[in-house]
Structures are given as structure tokens and as C-alpha cells.
Design a protein around this motif. Sequence first.
Motif, PDB file in Angstrom:
ATOM      1  N   UNK A   1       0.687  -1.153   0.042  1.00  0.00           N
ATOM      2  CA  UNK A   1      -0.069  -0.124   0.110  1.00  0.00           C
ATOM      3  C   UNK A   1       0.881   1.383   0.096  1.00  0.00           C
ATOM      4  N   UNK A   2       1.828   1.226   0.767  1.00  0.00           N
ATOM      5  CA  UNK A   2       2.792   2.235   0.763  1.00  0.00           C
ATOM      6  C   UNK A   2       3.526   2.757  -0.388  1.00  0.00           C
ATOM      7  N   UNK A   3       3.850   1.527  -1.366  1.00  0.00           N
ATOM      8  CA  UNK A   3       4.397   1.944  -2.556  1.00  0.00           C
ATOM      9  C   UNK A   3       3.649   2.109  -3.721  1.00  0.00           C
ATOM     10  N   UNK A   4       2.171   1.778  -3.687  1.00  0.00           N
ATOM     11  CA  UNK A   4       1.030   2.015  -4.521  1.00  0.00           C
ATOM     12  C   UNK A   4       0.782   3.418  -4.753  1.00  0.00           C
ATOM     13  N   UNK A   5       0.431   3.837  -5.831  1.00  0.00           N
ATOM     14  CA  UNK A   5      -0.068   5.246  -6.216  1.00  0.00           C
ATOM     15  C   UNK A   5      -1.329   5.402  -5.458  1.00  0.00           C
ATOM     16  N   UNK A   6      -1.414   6.843  -5.162  1.00  0.00           N
ATOM     17  CA  UNK A   6      -2.495   7.252  -4.294  1.00  0.00           C
ATOM     18  C   UNK A   6      -3.732   7.895  -5.237  1.00  0.00           C
ATOM     19  N   UNK A   7      -4.678   7.563  -4.966  1.00  0.00           N
ATOM     20  CA  UNK A   7      -5.981   8.251  -5.824  1.00  0.00           C
ATOM     21  C   UNK A   7      -6.071   9.612  -5.542  1.00  0.00           C
ATOM     22  N   UNK A   8      -6.089  10.172  -6.452  1.00  0.00           N
ATOM     23  CA  UNK A   8      -5.996  11.830  -6.419  1.00  0.00           C
ATOM     24  C   UNK A   8      -7.668  12.309  -6.613  1.00  0.00           C
ATOM     25  N   UNK A   9      -8.077  11.773  -7.680  1.00  0.00           N
ATOM     26  CA  UNK A   9      -9.686  12.237  -8.059  1.00  0.00           C
ATOM     27  C   UNK A   9     -10.218  11.014  -8.661  1.00  0.00           C
ATOM     28  N   UNK A  10     -11.720  11.071  -8.664  1.00  0.00           N
ATOM     29  CA  UNK A  10     -12.481  10.175  -9.442  1.00  0.00           C
ATOM     30  C   UNK A  10     -13.707  11.358 -10.338  1.00  0.00           C
ATOM     31  N   UNK A  11     -13.361  11.112 -11.694  1.00  0.00           N
ATOM     32  CA  UNK A  11     -13.967  11.839 -12.701  1.00  0.00           C
ATOM     33  C   UNK A  11     -15.257  11.181 -13.095  1.00  0.00           C
ATOM     34  N   UNK A  12     -16.287  11.490 -12.819  1.00  0.00           N
ATOM     35  CA  UNK A  12     -17.918  11.227 -13.293  1.00  0.00           C
ATOM     36  C   UNK A  12     -18.349  11.922 -14.635  1.00  0.00           C
ATOM     37  N   UNK A  13     -18.644  11.183 -15.460  1.00  0.00           N
ATOM     38  CA  UNK A  13     -19.231  11.652 -16.922  1.00  0.00           C
ATOM     39  C   UNK A  13     -20.198  10.703 -17.335  1.00  0.00           C
ATOM     40  N   UNK A  14     -21.344  11.190 -17.451  1.00  0.00           N
ATOM     41  CA  UNK A  14     -22.384  10.298 -18.144  1.00  0.00           C
ATOM     42  C   UNK A  14     -22.408   8.809 -17.372  1.00  0.00           C
ATOM     43  N   UNK A  15     -23.030   7.890 -18.295  1.00  0.00           N
ATOM     44  CA  UNK A  15     -23.064   6.712 -17.736  1.00  0.00           C
ATOM     45  C   UNK A  15     -22.066   5.902 -17.682  1.00  0.00           C
ATOM     46  N   UNK A  16     -21.324   6.126 -18.722  1.00  0.00           N
ATOM     47  CA  UNK A  16     -19.714   5.552 -18.844  1.00  0.00           C
ATOM     48  C   UNK A  16     -18.871   6.396 -19.596  1.00  0.00           C
ATOM     49  N   UNK A  17     -17.523   6.609 -19.382  1.00  0.00           N
ATOM     50  CA  UNK A  17     -16.644   7.295 -20.054  1.00  0.00           C
ATOM     51  C   UNK A  17     -15.923   6.250 -21.297  1.00  0.00           C
ATOM     52  N   UNK A  18     -15.797   6.825 -22.489  1.00  0.00           N
ATOM     53  CA  UNK A  18     -15.167   5.834 -23.366  1.00  0.00           C
ATOM     54  C   UNK A  18     -13.776   6.314 -23.788  1.00  0.00           C
ATOM     55  N   UNK A  19     -13.377   7.389 -23.425  1.00  0.00           N
ATOM     56  CA  UNK A  19     -12.216   8.062 -23.674  1.00  0.00           C
ATOM     57  C   UNK A  19     -11.474   9.217 -22.624  1.00  0.00           C
ATOM     58  N   UNK A  20     -10.317   9.139 -22.629  1.00  0.00           N
ATOM     59  CA  UNK A  20      -9.566  10.199 -21.632  1.00  0.00           C
ATOM     60  C   UNK A  20      -8.303  10.729 -22.241  1.00  0.00           C
ATOM     61  N   UNK A  21      -8.155  11.929 -21.987  1.00  0.00           N
ATOM     62  CA  UNK A  21      -6.648  12.345 -22.425  1.00  0.00           C
ATOM     63  C   UNK A  21      -6.239  13.334 -21.603  1.00  0.00           C
ATOM     64  N   UNK A  22      -4.881  13.816 -21.391  1.00  0.00           N
ATOM     65  CA  UNK A  22      -4.358  14.971 -20.634  1.00  0.00           C
ATOM     66  C   UNK A  22      -4.142  16.094 -21.497  1.00  0.00           C
ATOM     67  N   UNK A  23      -4.156  17.260 -21.074  1.00  0.00           N
ATOM     68  CA  UNK A  23      -3.530  18.308 -21.884  1.00  0.00           C
ATOM     69  C   UNK A  23      -2.002  18.257 -21.787  1.00  0.00           C
ATOM     70  N   UNK A  24      -1.355  18.719 -22.954  1.00  0.00           N
ATOM     71  CA  UNK A  24       0.182  18.688 -23.052  1.00  0.00           C
ATOM     72  C   UNK A  24       0.987  18.992 -21.521  1.00  0.00           C
ATOM     73  N   UNK A  25       0.206  20.013 -20.955  1.00  0.00           N
ATOM     74  CA  UNK A  25       0.844  20.309 -19.738  1.00  0.00           C
ATOM     75  C   UNK A  25       0.248  19.563 -18.508  1.00  0.00           C
ATOM     76  N   UNK A  26      -0.381  18.581 -18.682  1.00  0.00           N
ATOM     77  CA  UNK A  26      -1.032  17.907 -17.421  1.00  0.00           C
ATOM     78  C   UNK A  26      -1.919  18.584 -16.662  1.00  0.00           C
TER      79      UNK A  26
END
Length: 207
Positions: free
Chosen positions: A61-86
Motif C-alpha cells: 500500500x505504501x508503494x502504490x499510487x494514491x487515488x487523487x480524483x474520480x471523474x464522473x461523466x455520463x453513464x460511462x466514459x469511453x475515452x480520456x486524455x491529458x492536456x500537454x502540460x498535464x
Amino acid sequence: AEAKAEESQDRLVRMTVADGNRLAEEGHPLSALPWFVEALQLELGDPARADHARLRISSALHQSPRLAHILFHGKWINCIAFSPDGTRGLTGASDYAGRICDANTGELVLQLARQRDQINSAQFSPDGKLVVTMDHSGVACLWDAVTGKLAGPYLRPQDYNARWIPSRDFKLTPTACFSPDGKLLATAWGSKSAVIWDPGTGRLLRA
């Protein structure tokens, strides 16, 4: 019989822990957790060994990534992308629209207008100024990533034919992507070939 049962359980515990350790050593501590939890369940009858199992879980658990946020959108999300600057996240979903959110807070920044069908492809341009979304009907839209307004005409090749679109049961999805320098936009869906557009004008360059 009791001795054989204990020997069999010890073997199972060793195998379970070994699988978890292998994943942890390969840099996948989150994937290792189910194995370590299973080992703990097998060790609950022995307090000392159960404590060792809990230490393995704590370490993973200590070495695992931490959940930052959960994004909700519609009934289901089909695709996701970050902007170039993150700093921003782009989602395309079953509600026929794209959304831009703040990647640090998860708060909605822009709600893009609905298209004709659910969004299956979404991407920022390399400079982060434009967004392209493409729906299941084969229509691609370019958006101003700051204002959320349409930045050009609807894009769909002249030889588009709905009969060439696979059913939703297929894993194929519409594709829209920018070239590395952002000067070209490629789309592919419902036509015989990939199509190249000028994202600045929406002009068809070649197919």
C-alpha cells in the motif's frame, strides 16, 4: 491427514506470497495486493504469520499510487486524455459530449456541446489550444480548449458510409489524432481510408 492438510496450506501460502512478491518486484505493488490479502486470509489461524502478512500488505500500500480524483461523466466514459502540460483532463462519454476538467482538483472547466452520438475519441492538440472529439457516427469536431466553442466545421469524409461502421459489440472505435507538430489532424471511421485535415481551417487535405 491433518499434517498433510497443513502442508498443503503452507504450500498454497508460499505460492500466493511468491506471486505477490514477483509483481511487487516488477514494480506493480497495486497488482500484488490481492495476492497478499489472499495470503492473509490463509494465515488468520496463526497470529504471528498473520502479522507478517499484514506487513506485506502495508508495504504494498505504501508503494502504490494514491487515488487523487474520480471523474464522473455520463453513464460511462469511453475515452480520456491529458492536456500537454498535464493541468487538464478531457473525457468523452456516453452522453454525446466531451468535458474538460481541472486535473488537480477534478472540477469541471468546460462542458462541450453535444454531438450526434456518444464520444469515442478525444485528444488535445500538441499546443493545448484545441481539442478534437469524434463520435460514433463518424463526426469529428474541433473545439477551442479555452472557450469551449467550436473552432471549425464538422469533419466527416465525403465517402462516409454508415454501413461500414461496425456494431457497438466490436472493439473498434473511431479515431482522431493530431500530428506531433499539430499541423495535421487524422480521422478514421466509416470510410475506406484514414483522412487528413487541416485543423486550422477544417479543410480536407487528403484521403
